[in-house]
Design a protein around this motif. Structure first.
Motif, PDB file in Angstrom:
ATOM      1  N   GLY A   2     -61.891 123.899 -12.407  1.00  0.00           N
ATOM      2  CA  GLY A   2     -60.867 123.160 -13.127  1.00  0.00           C
ATOM      3  C   GLY A   2     -61.462 122.376 -14.274  1.00  0.00           C
ATOM      4  N   SER A   3     -60.589 121.906 -15.128  1.00  0.00           N
ATOM      5  CA  SER A   3     -61.057 121.097 -16.250  1.00  0.00           C
ATOM      6  C   SER A   3     -60.646 119.645 -16.007  1.00  0.00           C
ATOM      7  N   LEU A   4     -61.375 118.769 -16.658  1.00  0.00           N
ATOM      8  CA  LEU A   4     -61.139 117.346 -16.506  1.00  0.00           C
ATOM      9  C   LEU A   4     -61.001 116.743 -17.899  1.00  0.00           C
ATOM     10  N   SER A   5     -59.971 115.935 -18.079  1.00  0.00           N
ATOM     11  CA  SER A   5     -59.778 115.335 -19.399  1.00  0.00           C
ATOM     12  C   SER A   5     -60.872 114.301 -19.660  1.00  0.00           C
ATOM     13  N   THR A   6     -61.169 114.099 -20.916  1.00  0.00           N
ATOM     14  CA  THR A   6     -62.191 113.136 -21.320  1.00  0.00           C
ATOM     15  C   THR A   6     -61.823 111.736 -20.846  1.00  0.00           C
ATOM     16  N   ARG A   7     -60.564 111.401 -20.938  1.00  0.00           N
ATOM     17  CA  ARG A   7     -60.090 110.081 -20.521  1.00  0.00           C
ATOM     18  C   ARG A   7     -60.371 109.845 -19.040  1.00  0.00           C
ATOM     19  N   ARG A   8     -60.091 110.843 -18.207  1.00  0.00           N
ATOM     20  CA  ARG A   8     -60.328 110.710 -16.768  1.00  0.00           C
ATOM     21  C   ARG A   8     -61.820 110.594 -16.459  1.00  0.00           C
ATOM     22  N   LEU A   9     -62.640 111.355 -17.158  1.00  0.00           N
ATOM     23  CA  LEU A   9     -64.079 111.296 -16.944  1.00  0.00           C
ATOM     24  C   LEU A   9     -64.620 109.919 -17.324  1.00  0.00           C
TER      25      LEU A   9
END
Length: 57
Positions: A2-9
């Motif tokens: 899956g991918s993770l948004s920059t904001r969440r990271l």
């Protein structure tokens, strides 16, 4: 995968840092504060030394 948004990271990293800060013992906090204070005092001493050498010229 899956991918993770920059904001969440970024938020996850911020929470890790906050958790580390909260879990630090008093001795660790005191040692960190002393190291910071020593660095500040060193910089101030160097600054005063440079200023006084400029005035003496």
């Amino acid at each position: 995968m899956g991918s993770l948004s920059t904001r969440r990271l970024e938020n996850y990293r911020k929470l890790l840092a906050e958790n580390e800060h909260n879990n630090a013992t008093m001795a660790e906090k005191r040692a960190k504060q002393r190291a910071f204070s020593k660095m500040v005092n060193t910089v101030q001493k160097q600054s005063r030394s440079i200023k006084s050498s400029l005035i003496d010229q």
